[in-house]
Design a protein around this motif. Structure first.
Motif, PDB file in Angstrom:
ATOM      1  N   GLU A   1      -6.732 -37.333 -30.258  1.00 42.58           N
ATOM      2  CA  GLU A   1      -6.696 -38.505 -31.142  1.00 42.58           C
ATOM      3  C   GLU A   1      -5.953 -39.662 -30.478  1.00 42.58           C
ATOM      4  O   GLU A   1      -6.404 -40.809 -30.500  1.00 42.58           O
ATOM      5  CB  GLU A   1      -6.022 -38.138 -32.466  1.00 42.58           C
ATOM      6  CG  GLU A   1      -6.849 -37.201 -33.345  1.00 42.58           C
ATOM      7  CD  GLU A   1      -6.083 -36.743 -34.567  1.00 42.58           C
ATOM      8  OE1 GLU A   1      -4.852 -37.023 -34.641  1.00 42.58           O
ATOM      9  OE2 GLU A   1      -6.689 -36.096 -35.442  1.00 42.58           O
ATOM     10  N   PHE A   2      -4.814 -39.353 -29.864  1.00 40.12           N
ATOM     11  CA  PHE A   2      -4.023 -40.421 -29.247  1.00 40.12           C
ATOM     12  C   PHE A   2      -4.622 -40.898 -27.935  1.00 40.12           C
ATOM     13  O   PHE A   2      -4.494 -42.068 -27.580  1.00 40.12           O
ATOM     14  CB  PHE A   2      -2.580 -39.958 -29.066  1.00 40.12           C
ATOM     15  CG  PHE A   2      -1.733 -40.169 -30.287  1.00 40.12           C
ATOM     16  CD1 PHE A   2      -1.038 -41.354 -30.473  1.00 40.12           C
ATOM     17  CD2 PHE A   2      -1.658 -39.191 -31.268  1.00 40.12           C
ATOM     18  CE1 PHE A   2      -0.272 -41.568 -31.611  1.00 40.12           C
ATOM     19  CE2 PHE A   2      -0.891 -39.388 -32.411  1.00 40.12           C
ATOM     20  CZ  PHE A   2      -0.203 -40.581 -32.582  1.00 40.12           C
ATOM     21  N   LEU A   3      -5.282 -40.015 -27.224  1.00 39.81           N
ATOM     22  CA  LEU A   3      -5.963 -40.453 -26.005  1.00 39.81           C
ATOM     23  C   LEU A   3      -7.116 -41.387 -26.348  1.00 39.81           C
ATOM     24  O   LEU A   3      -7.403 -42.336 -25.597  1.00 39.81           O
ATOM     25  CB  LEU A   3      -6.460 -39.238 -25.221  1.00 39.81           C
ATOM     26  CG  LEU A   3      -5.380 -38.423 -24.496  1.00 39.81           C
ATOM     27  CD1 LEU A   3      -5.970 -37.147 -23.908  1.00 39.81           C
ATOM     28  CD2 LEU A   3      -4.716 -39.250 -23.401  1.00 39.81           C
ATOM     29  N   ASP A   4      -7.760 -41.140 -27.493  1.00 41.56           N
ATOM     30  CA  ASP A   4      -8.807 -42.058 -27.946  1.00 41.56           C
ATOM     31  C   ASP A   4      -8.215 -43.415 -28.307  1.00 41.56           C
ATOM     32  O   ASP A   4      -8.802 -44.459 -28.022  1.00 41.56           O
ATOM     33  CB  ASP A   4      -9.545 -41.467 -29.149  1.00 41.56           C
ATOM     34  CG  ASP A   4     -10.431 -40.289 -28.763  1.00 41.56           C
ATOM     35  OD1 ASP A   4     -10.735 -40.155 -27.558  1.00 41.56           O
ATOM     36  OD2 ASP A   4     -10.796 -39.509 -29.667  1.00 41.56           O
ATOM     37  N   VAL A   5      -7.039 -43.382 -28.934  1.00 37.89           N
ATOM     38  CA  VAL A   5      -6.347 -44.643 -29.240  1.00 37.89           C
ATOM     39  C   VAL A   5      -6.004 -45.375 -27.958  1.00 37.89           C
ATOM     40  O   VAL A   5      -6.161 -46.606 -27.857  1.00 37.89           O
ATOM     41  CB  VAL A   5      -5.060 -44.365 -30.057  1.00 37.89           C
ATOM     42  CG1 VAL A   5      -4.212 -45.634 -30.164  1.00 37.89           C
ATOM     43  CG2 VAL A   5      -5.408 -43.830 -31.437  1.00 37.89           C
ATOM     44  N   MET A   6      -5.547 -44.626 -26.958  1.00 37.63           N
ATOM     45  CA  MET A   6      -5.216 -45.219 -25.671  1.00 37.63           C
ATOM     46  C   MET A   6      -6.438 -45.881 -25.042  1.00 37.63           C
ATOM     47  O   MET A   6      -6.358 -46.972 -24.460  1.00 37.63           O
ATOM     48  CB  MET A   6      -4.663 -44.139 -24.741  1.00 37.63           C
ATOM     49  CG  MET A   6      -4.328 -44.637 -23.338  1.00 37.63           C
ATOM     50  SD  MET A   6      -3.070 -45.942 -23.372  1.00 37.63           S
ATOM     51  CE  MET A   6      -3.090 -46.430 -21.658  1.00 37.63           C
ATOM     52  N   ALA A   7      -7.587 -45.233 -25.170  1.00 37.37           N
ATOM     53  CA  ALA A   7      -8.822 -45.801 -24.623  1.00 37.37           C
ATOM     54  C   ALA A   7      -9.168 -47.100 -25.327  1.00 37.37           C
ATOM     55  O   ALA A   7      -9.596 -48.085 -24.691  1.00 37.37           O
ATOM     56  CB  ALA A   7      -9.959 -44.789 -24.758  1.00 37.37           C
ATOM     57  N   ASP A   8      -8.964 -47.150 -26.640  1.00 43.71           N
ATOM     58  CA  ASP A   8      -9.244 -48.376 -27.405  1.00 43.71           C
ATOM     59  C   ASP A   8      -8.309 -49.508 -26.992  1.00 43.71           C
ATOM     60  O   ASP A   8      -8.731 -50.658 -26.814  1.00 43.71           O
ATOM     61  CB  ASP A   8      -9.108 -48.112 -28.908  1.00 43.71           C
ATOM     62  CG  ASP A   8     -10.189 -47.182 -29.434  1.00 43.71           C
ATOM     63  OD1 ASP A   8     -11.235 -47.078 -28.773  1.00 43.71           O
ATOM     64  OD2 ASP A   8      -9.962 -46.581 -30.501  1.00 43.71           O
ATOM     65  N   VAL A   9      -7.024 -49.177 -26.844  1.00 47.27           N
ATOM     66  CA  VAL A   9      -6.043 -50.196 -26.443  1.00 47.27           C
ATOM     67  C   VAL A   9      -6.363 -50.729 -25.050  1.00 47.27           C
ATOM     68  O   VAL A   9      -6.292 -51.940 -24.795  1.00 47.27           O
ATOM     69  CB  VAL A   9      -4.614 -49.598 -26.480  1.00 47.27           C
ATOM     70  CG1 VAL A   9      -3.617 -50.567 -25.846  1.00 47.27           C
ATOM     71  CG2 VAL A   9      -4.206 -49.272 -27.905  1.00 47.27           C
ATOM     72  N   THR A  10      -6.735 -49.827 -24.150  1.00 49.56           N
ATOM     73  CA  THR A  10      -7.100 -50.244 -22.795  1.00 49.56           C
ATOM     74  C   THR A  10      -8.289 -51.179 -22.809  1.00 49.56           C
ATOM     75  O   THR A  10      -8.321 -52.197 -22.079  1.00 49.56           O
ATOM     76  CB  THR A  10      -7.425 -49.013 -21.926  1.00 49.56           C
ATOM     77  OG1 THR A  10      -6.283 -48.154 -21.871  1.00 49.56           O
ATOM     78  CG2 THR A  10      -7.798 -49.429 -20.503  1.00 49.56           C
ATOM     79  N   ALA A  11      -9.271 -50.859 -23.652  1.00 53.25           N
ATOM     80  CA  ALA A  11     -10.458 -51.708 -23.745  1.00 53.25           C
ATOM     81  C   ALA A  11     -10.109 -53.100 -24.272  1.00 53.25           C
ATOM     82  O   ALA A  11     -10.647 -54.110 -23.823  1.00 53.25           O
ATOM     83  CB  ALA A  11     -11.493 -51.043 -24.664  1.00 53.25           C
ATOM     84  N   GLU A  12      -9.160 -53.150 -25.220  1.00 52.13           N
ATOM     85  CA  GLU A  12      -8.752 -54.442 -25.780  1.00 52.13           C
ATOM     86  C   GLU A  12      -8.071 -55.330 -24.762  1.00 52.13           C
ATOM     87  O   GLU A  12      -8.073 -56.541 -24.881  1.00 52.13           O
ATOM     88  CB  GLU A  12      -7.823 -54.215 -26.984  1.00 52.13           C
ATOM     89  CG  GLU A  12      -8.518 -53.607 -28.199  1.00 52.13           C
ATOM     90  CD  GLU A  12      -7.542 -53.358 -29.341  1.00 52.13           C
ATOM     91  OE1 GLU A  12      -6.419 -53.915 -29.279  1.00 52.13           O
ATOM     92  OE2 GLU A  12      -7.885 -52.603 -30.249  1.00 52.13           O
ATOM     93  N   HIS A  13      -7.465 -54.711 -23.760  1.00 48.67           N
ATOM     94  CA  HIS A  13      -6.741 -55.484 -22.745  1.00 48.67           C
ATOM     95  C   HIS A  13      -7.549 -55.660 -21.453  1.00 48.67           C
ATOM     96  O   HIS A  13      -6.996 -56.084 -20.439  1.00 48.67           O
ATOM     97  CB  HIS A  13      -5.409 -54.800 -22.437  1.00 48.67           C
ATOM     98  CG  HIS A  13      -4.400 -54.942 -23.531  1.00 48.67           C
ATOM     99  ND1 HIS A  13      -3.509 -55.996 -23.594  1.00 48.67           N
ATOM    100  CD2 HIS A  13      -4.154 -54.172 -24.615  1.00 48.67           C
ATOM    101  CE1 HIS A  13      -2.744 -55.868 -24.669  1.00 48.67           C
ATOM    102  NE2 HIS A  13      -3.114 -54.752 -25.314  1.00 48.67           N
ATOM    103  N   SER A  14      -8.819 -55.307 -21.506  1.00 52.84           N
ATOM    104  CA  SER A  14      -9.671 -55.449 -20.327  1.00 52.84           C
ATOM    105  C   SER A  14     -10.609 -56.638 -20.507  1.00 52.84           C
ATOM    106  O   SER A  14     -11.063 -56.932 -21.628  1.00 52.84           O
ATOM    107  CB  SER A  14     -10.497 -54.180 -20.110  1.00 52.84           C
ATOM    108  OG  SER A  14      -9.643 -53.067 -19.906  1.00 52.84           O
ATOM    109  N   LEU A  15     -10.888 -57.339 -19.443  1.00 58.63           N
ATOM    110  CA  LEU A  15     -11.795 -58.487 -19.498  1.00 58.63           C
ATOM    111  C   LEU A  15     -13.241 -58.028 -19.588  1.00 58.63           C
ATOM    112  O   LEU A  15     -13.608 -56.987 -19.055  1.00 58.63           O
ATOM    113  CB  LEU A  15     -11.598 -59.337 -18.225  1.00 58.63           C
ATOM    114  CG  LEU A  15     -10.215 -59.981 -18.095  1.00 58.63           C
ATOM    115  CD1 LEU A  15     -10.137 -60.751 -16.779  1.00 58.63           C
ATOM    116  CD2 LEU A  15      -9.930 -60.904 -19.275  1.00 58.63           C
TER     117      LEU A  15
END
Length: 301
Positions: free
Chosen positions: A287-301
């Protein structure tokens, strides 16, 4: 020295890698001078030791048979025979890798620059292969249990261990753990003082004798926190203060100081802790790794 002993002496190469070399690297700091004579003989003339009796080794080292046996036990072997079995395997492996190791350790100003990556990375691979030889799996399981069950975790590392500590804290956070890695020593001490019996400390130190790290660890333990240590030396002040000691280190190789090669080993051990904790709580970790993936996507161009 007896005639029989002299006849067995030859110009064999030094013991550089393998289980025996790794155990010597990790345990020599806690050995008495007479035992050090024995392990130095093993390092300097491994082929001779392999074909000699315990009495011959004692004679050559200028010590007693009982000291030879205690030296072996101090390295984690059952006795002299157990050490020789590991030594035989190590020498067989080293013989196959001899030319590459000689070249890698001989890196210098005249080394072709195009050869440097291959030689350095080959040494790095050897360091990582030795980790499993000194890692106590019972201690590893205990460390996993302590860290997985902790309400909060403080990761402490200073000097060359600072960067691995920060990286470890960040990665454990991605698993949903409450983790903090204070960067300054006052912050480490203060945060450690607030820990209780439901908390844990993960302390990383090559020497196991860094004063600032020990101060924080002692403070945390006084409050009841569990202490997990990742270090290069089995017998060190940090090891005596830890509930679970994970030993892994590397040798000094030319321009690469011991602390540099040991950092690779420590990162590998921290990686095993990350994976072990994730597997211990798979649903929450995913669950938290999925959250991490979402956060990473939000900070990617």
């Amino acid at each position: 020295m007896t005639t029989k002993t002299r006849a067995k002496t030859n110009g064999t190469s030094l013991l550089r890698t393998g289980e025996v070399a790794a155990r010597i690297q990790a345990g020599r700091a806690g050995l008495v001078p007479s035992a050090l004579k024995v392990v130095d003989l093993v390092t300097q003339e491994p082929s001779w030791v392999l074909t000699s009796s315990v009495s011959e080794v004692a004679d050559r080292a200028g010590t007693s048979e009982s000291t030879v046996i205690r030296a072996c036990q101090g390295l984690g072997f059952k006795g002299f025979h157990d050490l020789k079995l590991a030594l035989a395997s190590d020498l067989a492996t080293q013989e196959r890798e001899h030319d590459d190791l000689e070249r890698a350790e001989g890196i210098g100003p005249r080394t072709p620059r195009r050869d440097v990556p291959q030689l350095v990375l080959r040494n790095s691979a050897a360091v990582l292969q030795d980790v499993i030889r000194t890692l106590d799996l019972d201690a590893y399981e205990g460390a996993l249990e302590a860290l997985t069950a902790a309400r909060r975790i403080i990761v402490i590392g200073n000097g060359t261990s600072s960067a691995p500590a920060q990286d470890c804290a960040y990665r454990l956070t991605t698993l949903g753990l409450l983790v903090h890695a204070p960067s300054d020593t006052f912050g480490q001490h203060l945060t450690a003082r607030a820990l209780e019996d439901k908390d844990a400390v993960l302390a990383i130190s090559h020497t196991g004798a860094t004063k600032e790290t020990l101060v924080a660890v002692e403070a945390a333990r006084s409050g009841g926190a569990r202490v997990v240590a990742v270090t290069s030396h089995l017998r060190s002040p940090l090891a005596t203060h830890a509930h679970h000691v994970l030993v892994a280190g590397g040798p000094e190789l030319g321009f690469r100081q011991e602390a540099m090669t040991s950092r690779l080993a420590h990162l590998a051990v921290l990686d095993t802790l990350f994976v072990g904790i994730a597997l211990s709580r798979p649903k929450r970790s995913r669950e938290f790794l999925d959250v991490m993936a979402d956060v990473t996507a939000e900070h990617s161009l």
